[in-house]
Design a protein around this motif. Structure first.
Motif, PDB file in Angstrom:
ATOM      1  N   ASN A   1       0.714  -1.262   0.092  1.00 21.80           N
ATOM      2  CA  ASN A   1      -0.027  -0.056   0.070  1.00 21.80           C
ATOM      3  C   ASN A   1       0.724   1.325  -0.023  1.00 21.80           C
ATOM      4  N   ILE A   2       1.914   1.271   0.921  1.00 23.69           N
ATOM      5  CA  ILE A   2       2.916   2.390   0.836  1.00 23.69           C
ATOM      6  C   ILE A   2       3.679   2.571  -0.534  1.00 23.69           C
ATOM      7  N   ARG A   3       4.035   1.328  -0.867  1.00 24.48           N
ATOM      8  CA  ARG A   3       5.027   1.305  -2.128  1.00 24.48           C
ATOM      9  C   ARG A   3       4.068   1.971  -3.237  1.00 24.48           C
ATOM     10  N   TYR A   4       2.747   2.046  -3.233  1.00 20.80           N
ATOM     11  CA  TYR A   4       2.015   2.404  -4.537  1.00 20.80           C
ATOM     12  C   TYR A   4       2.343   3.922  -4.661  1.00 20.80           C
ATOM     13  N   GLY A   5       3.150   4.598  -3.903  1.00 18.64           N
ATOM     14  CA  GLY A   5       3.500   5.897  -4.172  1.00 18.64           C
ATOM     15  C   GLY A   5       4.379   5.996  -5.121  1.00 18.64           C
ATOM     16  N   ARG A   6       5.355   5.245  -4.968  1.00 19.62           N
ATOM     17  CA  ARG A   6       6.502   4.614  -6.013  1.00 19.62           C
ATOM     18  C   ARG A   6       6.792   3.557  -6.169  1.00 19.62           C
ATOM     19  N   ARG A   7       6.187   3.025  -7.104  1.00 22.12           N
ATOM     20  CA  ARG A   7       6.206   1.229  -7.111  1.00 22.12           C
ATOM     21  C   ARG A   7       7.444   0.434  -7.410  1.00 22.12           C
ATOM     22  N   ASN A   8       8.543   1.434  -7.749  1.00 20.88           N
ATOM     23  CA  ASN A   8       9.886   0.669  -7.753  1.00 20.88           C
ATOM     24  C   ASN A   8      10.796   0.953  -6.461  1.00 20.88           C
ATOM     25  N   ALA A   9      10.145   1.628  -5.541  1.00 24.79           N
ATOM     26  CA  ALA A   9      11.015   1.727  -4.170  1.00 24.79           C
ATOM     27  C   ALA A   9      11.362   0.485  -3.485  1.00 24.79           C
ATOM     28  N   THR A  10      12.180   0.587  -2.694  1.00 22.32           N
ATOM     29  CA  THR A  10      13.023  -0.703  -2.182  1.00 22.32           C
ATOM     30  C   THR A  10      12.269  -0.724  -0.657  1.00 22.32           C
ATOM     31  N   ASP A  11      12.327  -1.903  -0.049  1.00 22.27           N
ATOM     32  CA  ASP A  11      11.567  -2.183   1.257  1.00 22.27           C
ATOM     33  C   ASP A  11      12.097  -0.892   2.058  1.00 22.27           C
ATOM     34  N   GLU A  12      13.327  -0.453   2.053  1.00 21.39           N
ATOM     35  CA  GLU A  12      14.164   0.165   2.822  1.00 21.39           C
ATOM     36  C   GLU A  12      13.338   1.825   2.813  1.00 21.39           C
ATOM     37  N   GLU A  13      13.244   2.127   1.369  1.00 20.36           N
ATOM     38  CA  GLU A  13      12.742   3.311   1.401  1.00 20.36           C
ATOM     39  C   GLU A  13      11.357   3.487   1.737  1.00 20.36           C
ATOM     40  N   VAL A  14      10.692   2.448   1.647  1.00 20.36           N
ATOM     41  CA  VAL A  14       9.088   2.373   1.980  1.00 20.36           C
ATOM     42  C   VAL A  14       9.043   2.673   3.569  1.00 20.36           C
ATOM     43  N   ILE A  15      10.081   1.803   4.265  1.00 22.02           N
ATOM     44  CA  ILE A  15      10.158   1.975   5.917  1.00 22.02           C
ATOM     45  C   ILE A  15      10.564   3.322   6.236  1.00 22.02           C
ATOM     46  N   GLU A  16      11.518   3.982   5.377  1.00 23.82           N
ATOM     47  CA  GLU A  16      11.920   5.136   5.542  1.00 23.82           C
ATOM     48  C   GLU A  16      10.645   6.282   5.639  1.00 23.82           C
ATOM     49  N   ALA A  17       9.859   6.159   4.535  1.00 22.03           N
ATOM     50  CA  ALA A  17       8.896   7.201   4.266  1.00 22.03           C
ATOM     51  C   ALA A  17       7.949   6.697   5.633  1.00 22.03           C
ATOM     52  N   ALA A  18       7.706   5.454   5.894  1.00 24.24           N
ATOM     53  CA  ALA A  18       6.747   5.165   7.002  1.00 24.24           C
ATOM     54  C   ALA A  18       7.067   5.686   8.363  1.00 24.24           C
ATOM     55  N   LYS A  19       8.390   5.862   8.434  1.00 22.89           N
ATOM     56  CA  LYS A  19       8.942   6.485   9.746  1.00 22.89           C
ATOM     57  C   LYS A  19       8.747   7.714   9.643  1.00 22.89           C
ATOM     58  N   LYS A  20       8.731   8.646   8.657  1.00 18.49           N
ATOM     59  CA  LYS A  20       8.669  10.081   8.616  1.00 18.49           C
ATOM     60  C   LYS A  20       7.055  10.175   8.653  1.00 18.49           C
ATOM     61  N   ALA A  21       6.433   9.411   8.097  1.00 16.48           N
ATOM     62  CA  ALA A  21       4.660   9.781   8.248  1.00 16.48           C
ATOM     63  C   ALA A  21       4.175   9.060   9.684  1.00 16.48           C
ATOM     64  N   HIS A  22       5.174   8.703  10.572  1.00 17.09           N
ATOM     65  CA  HIS A  22       4.895   8.306  11.873  1.00 17.09           C
ATOM     66  C   HIS A  22       3.801   6.965  11.651  1.00 17.09           C
ATOM     67  N   CYS A  23       4.052   6.347  10.456  1.00 20.55           N
ATOM     68  CA  CYS A  23       3.292   4.810  10.598  1.00 20.55           C
ATOM     69  C   CYS A  23       3.999   3.870  11.286  1.00 20.55           C
ATOM     70  N   HIS A  24       5.336   3.963  11.111  1.00 17.86           N
ATOM     71  CA  HIS A  24       6.012   2.860  11.374  1.00 17.86           C
ATOM     72  C   HIS A  24       5.828   2.173  13.019  1.00 17.86           C
ATOM     73  N   GLU A  25       5.468   3.199  13.940  1.00 16.18           N
ATOM     74  CA  GLU A  25       5.198   2.587  15.301  1.00 16.18           C
ATOM     75  C   GLU A  25       3.874   1.729  15.262  1.00 16.18           C
ATOM     76  N   PHE A  26       3.047   2.375  14.736  1.00 17.72           N
ATOM     77  CA  PHE A  26       1.761   1.420  14.812  1.00 17.72           C
ATOM     78  C   PHE A  26       2.064   0.126  13.934  1.00 17.72           C
TER      79      PHE A  26
END
Ligand SMILES: Nc1ncnc2c1ncn2[C@@H]1O[C@H](COP(=O)(O)OP(=O)(O)OP(=O)(O)O)[C@@H](O)[C@H]1O
Ligand SMILES: [Mg+2]
Length: 604
Positions: free
Chosen positions: A456-481
């Motif tokens: 779902n998050i990767r839909y923003g940029r479908r060629n993003a790596t897992d690490e990039e997805v997690i980094e974006a999730a951290k910035k958006a404060h999704c990572h915690e939940f």
């Protein structure tokens, strides 16, 4: 002035589909085009069907010889030898018929499965290309059913034509022809009977049509009531509406029962008449045969021949009324999808549209008119220029058209008049994809795929790596939940994302936008479902994200937009005021009023 395809409200998708006229020929054309792609398979089906029926017509001729021989020949070794010869020929014909039928069914299996797959894929491609407005005007469940029925109808129609109508026609013509050669009167009698039988079928098919339509309407109503209740289960439980809903459903079911009974009763009546017709021709031909036998014109073998043909023919014809009904139903199903296929896409790229060349991301609304309903315009002569890198806030009463302005920018709808340009290029003249690629949009009510959070998050940029997805999730404060979920990033979020809270869904949407990192950022109430603490945290991330980008922020909570370069107050289809927070407060207008109410609310 931007040219618009059709500014009138009659372009409304639902109305358009209700009034569209799909002709039978249109459906045949689509299915024929599909069949032509697999013409080798189609020819195999055709030849298989032909072969099987021809074997079925020839075989009784040898049966006839066999019976005549048995009746008249003396029991000698020679005649025994001849009889065995005939049995061998009959066996060979049966084997040929069997092989032809295998060729036919094997090929039709391949033809239909490929055809259905292609048709489903094509229907999906076209359907998903329809505009946003189309989807807000149609029920998802109905559309889903239409796509699957479209492919299903291909199977039914192909089965009917190639496994029922065509073979029956070949067999009927063959049987009549052979019988005619043997005895003109019997041949003509059988031909006349077949014509009457088919005329009767066509006549009753017409009579039965309104009953079938009534039944299918009752059917749709039942499904509609059921799915409405299922999606409102929560409301039903909260307002103790179980018995009330049960009553409504029983009422609908009763209508369905009556319609079904009427339709089945008509079927039963048709079967009865059909049964009488069959007995009639059977007895009639037998009587005729007896008369000719008495005159010495036909033999025992002819009796066998006639009976073989009749048994074969009845077997095929009794099924034909059922097949005709399926055929009609399949057409009705296909019509529903054809309406959608014939409906032009509302928002289209102009021919050879170039991609948008994005620079600093300036946005200009020039004299823009827009309405969903001509009587109630949303924007009239709307003008707004946003500089590259400017941070703009849109505020205004609920229903003022703020979300609509952003959707026009994304070209989810075409404007009715004026020009909307990004970096000096009219967005109606460049490709839609390139416009949307340039904009990261966080919607007011984010909806998610029933896929994993990672996807779902990767839909923003479908060629993003897992690490990039997690980094974006951290910035958006999704990572915690997300880390607290049992499957973490692999967790599925339920249909439309229902297994997440509103605030969690918003954070996922923000993570997507962070990952997309497009030159223009649009946040529509992006943090409205968050508590103040999480909002403050995310605001930080958003401010970092906003750097160097053109930004449009919509917010009811005015505290979140105070720091914007410019605040625009939208009201009654136009701009009521604009300026910085301080300027607008000083102007003592609507903004001041909104601010006082909110600030007052905080004070209490
Ligand atoms: N798809 C649609 N078809 C018909 N009317 C629509 C559609 N979408 C929105 N509207 C109408 O357009 C008007 C503007 O809606 P819009 O969503 O832009 O308001 P908004 O300013 O974003 O409101 P809010 O602050 O409540 O989000 C509303 O009156 C709404 O009912
Ligand atoms: Mg809105």
């Amino acid at each position: 002035m931007v040219k618009q395809p059709d500014p009138s409200p009659k372009h409304d998708a639902r109305k358009a589909s209700a009034t569209s006229r799909v002709r039978t020929g249109d459906i045949f054309r689509v299915y024929a085009r599909e069949t032509r792609k697999h013409w080798v398979l189609f020819m195999a089906v055709f030849l298989g069907a032909l072969g099987a029926q021809i074997a079925g017509i020839i075989s009784p001729l040898y049966m006839k010889m066999l019976f005549n021989a048995v009746a008249s020949d003396p029991r000698t070794a020679q005649s025994f030898h001849d009889l065995v010869g005939l049995v061998v020929i009959i066996a060979a014909l049966s084997l040929i018929g069997w092989i032809a039928q295998r060729v036919q069914t094997y090929s039709i299996i391949h033809l239909e499965s490929r055809g259905m797959a292609d048709l489903s894929a094509d229907a999906f491609d076209y359907l998903i290309g329809h505009s946003y407005q189309f989807f807000v005007s149609h029920f998802g469940g109905t559309l889903t059913r239409r796509v699957s029925k479209f492919a299903g109808a291909f199977e039914t129609i192909m089965d009917n034509v190639m496994l029922a109508f065509f073979p029956t026609a070949v067999f009927a013509v063959g049987a009549v022809w052979v019988l005619f050669l043997r005895n003109h009167v019997l041949g003509i009698a059988l031909a006349a009977w077949i014509v009457c039988f088919i005329a009767f079928q066509i006549y009753v098919a017409r009579l039965r049509r309104p009953l079938r339509v009534a039944r299918s309407e009752a059917d749709s109503k039942m499904v509609g009531t059921l799915s409405d209740a299922i999606s409102n289960q929560n409301t039903i439980a909260l307002f103790s509406g179980k018995e009330h809903e049960g009553g409504i459903f029983r009422g609908v079911i009763e209508l369905w029962r009556k319609a079904t009974m009427r339709s089945w009763n008509a079927d039963e009546m048709i079967w009865s008449v059909q049964g009488i017709l069959i007995v009639g021709i059977n007895v009639g031909l037998l009587y005729g045969a007896v008369v000719y036998w008495e005159q010495g014109l036909i033999t025992i073998g002819d009796f066998v021949l006639i009976q073989s043909y009749l048994i074969g023919l009845f077997g095929q014809l009794t099924g034909i009324s059922m097949q005709l009904r399926r055929f009609h139903d399949a057409f009705a199903d296909a019509v529903e999808m054809m309406e959608i296929i014939q409906l032009p896409h509302e928002v289209k790229d102009v021919p050879d549209a170039p991609p948008l060349r994005i620079g600093t991301g300036t946005i200009v609304f020039h004299d823009v008119d827009f309405w969903f309903n001509e009587e109630k315009p949303i924007l009239t002569g709307f003008n707004l220029s946003i500089g590259g890198g400017e941070k703009l806030a849109l505020v205004g009463p609920s229903g003022a058209g703020k979300t609509t302005i952003t959707k026009l920018l994304l070209r989810l709808y075409d404007i009715k008049g004026g020009v909307l340009a990004i970096d000096g290029q009219d967005i109606a003249k460049v490709t839609q994809d390139s416009v949307r690629d340039a904009i990261a949009f966080v919607p007011q009510e984010p909806i998610l795929f029933h896929r994993s959070l990672m996807e779902n998050i990767r839909y923003g940029r479908r060629n993003a790596t897992d690490e990039e997805v997690i980094e974006a999730a951290k910035k958006a404060h999704c990572h915690e939940f997300i880390e607290e979920l049992p499957e973490k990033y692999g967790t599925f979020v339920g249909e439309r994302g229902v297994k997440l809270s509103g605030g969690e869904r918003q954070r996922v949407a923000i993570a997507r936008a962070i990952l997309k990192d497009a030159p223009i950022l649009v946040l529509d109430e992006a943090t409205s479902s968050l508590d103040s603490e999480s909002e403050a945290l995310i605001q930080d991330a958003l401010h970092t994200l906003m750097e160097g980008k053109t930004v449009i922020v919509i917010a009811h909570r005015l505290s979140t937009i105070m720091k914007m370069d410019r605040i625009v107050v939208v009201e009654h289809g136009g701009i009521a005021a604009q300026g910085t927070h301080e300027e607008l407060l000083a102007a003592n207008g609507l903004y001041h009023k909104l601010w006082s109410i909110q600030a007052g609310g905080f004070r209490e």
